[in-house]
Design an enzyme around this catalytic site. Sequence first.
Site, PDB file in Angstrom:
ATOM      1  N   ARG A 176     -17.342  -4.396 102.301  1.00 11.63           N
ATOM      2  CA  ARG A 176     -16.618  -5.216 103.129  1.00 11.63           C
ATOM      3  C   ARG A 176     -17.508  -5.918 104.167  1.00 11.63           C
ATOM      4  O   ARG A 176     -17.131  -7.096 104.502  1.00 11.63           O
ATOM      5  CB  ARG A 176     -15.555  -4.456 103.894  1.00 11.63           C
ATOM      6  N   CYS A 220     -13.559   1.670  90.076  1.00  8.78           N
ATOM      7  CA  CYS A 220     -13.792   2.925  90.557  1.00  8.78           C
ATOM      8  C   CYS A 220     -13.529   4.134  89.560  1.00  8.78           C
ATOM      9  O   CYS A 220     -13.432   5.419  89.928  1.00  8.78           O
ATOM     10  CB  CYS A 220     -12.911   3.350  91.930  1.00  8.78           C
TER      11      CYS A 220
END
Length: 396
Positions: A210, A335
């Site tokens: 992020r 993921c």
Amino acid sequence: MSAVLHLKKGRDESLERFHPWLFSGAVASIEGNPQDGDVVEIRSASGAFRATGHYQHGSIAVRILSFTPSAIDDRFWLHALQTAYRLRRDLRLANHPQTTAYRLVHGEGDFLPGLVIDIYGATAVIQTHSAGMSRMQTEIAAALQTIYGAALQRIYCKSAAAAPDSDDRYLAGSPPATAGDVIMENGHRFIVDWETGQKTGFFLDQRDNRRLLAHYAQGRRVLNLFCYTGGFSVYAGAAGAAAVHSVDSSAKAIELTRQNATLNAPHAPHEAFVADAFEFLKQAPDNAYDLLIVDPPAFAKHAAARRNALQAYKRLNALAIAKTAPGGLLFTFSCSQIVSRTDFRQAVFSAAAIAQRPVRILHHLSQPPDHPVNIYHPEGEYLKGLALTVSNEQWS
Ligand code: SAH
């Protein structure tokens, strides 16, 4: 006296390589009658001590806690959690004024298979994934209280969905007056509701990615797909994105995304949509976005699903690459534990070829260091991503 598992002759290999799991196929015989969650000893065919760990029926017979003879008692738990805490302190995550949420224990990555502990300000959330760890919840909570003292107001155990014979309850302290709490991540604020949220309430594993995204966000039109509580959206908004659109199929997630966006930058140009990400992408006008985030849930949870998962990553990324405005960027992730970094890169390569766009890799992305990878357990490297640039030239 704990039960003893005797290995078949020549089946010590995984233990010699310090793999944290012993598979049942390597076991010749069991001395005693261990129950799920019992601490057992593993000995080689010659009788030599190999390891101690938690026993469970199933293909993983033992999750290993120690490769040296040691009692699994209060001292063991305190030492294990202190070691985990020291690493987070070295990483400058514990006691950080701008970041109050981090992963304290990451299962095998902290040599504690079956245990996850996330810290959200004054709350610790424990998630146990094995019968053995579920049984140790009281000891683990006591060790946490010794380490954190008064800084820890409550310990919530959120294991009902993850482990057999476990439930969701407060092990210490009481629920906050209103659900959840506000944590800080790199100076941004997020509401984390550990009781009803996904996983332990927040995706801590995207913290560093992020921050990297924020670096590119100024003036860009951002599309955050599979946004959950809007982590990437908040960073993009704060970094001066021209517009941010957040998409998730969960209405609860979108509600939290809106709250988080308002909490940080009430006047930022942000819109959130409850929608299927594939459909939203298909219907998005061409050239509408020049910074895209694609962070879907694990498409494959078992080896059998790997092929289909790779197809899904290919389809999704082909769409995302096609929709990235010329000169734009795409942050794309997987993921799925059983999809390797090489597999994922191959899927994105195929996607680029389908979209026929000039794509380059700028960054190889990963999980942050509070989610460490035990080198003897490469399966633990579950989060992989690529930051791509899609150039101006048209190849088709
Ligand atoms: N990027 C997020 C974490 C993503 S978790 C963060 O930084 O916090 C994956 C999210 O995908 C979940 O919130 C889930 O609700 C959502 N999801 C699952 N399937 C979806 C679909 N088909 N379309 C849109 N969202 C979906």
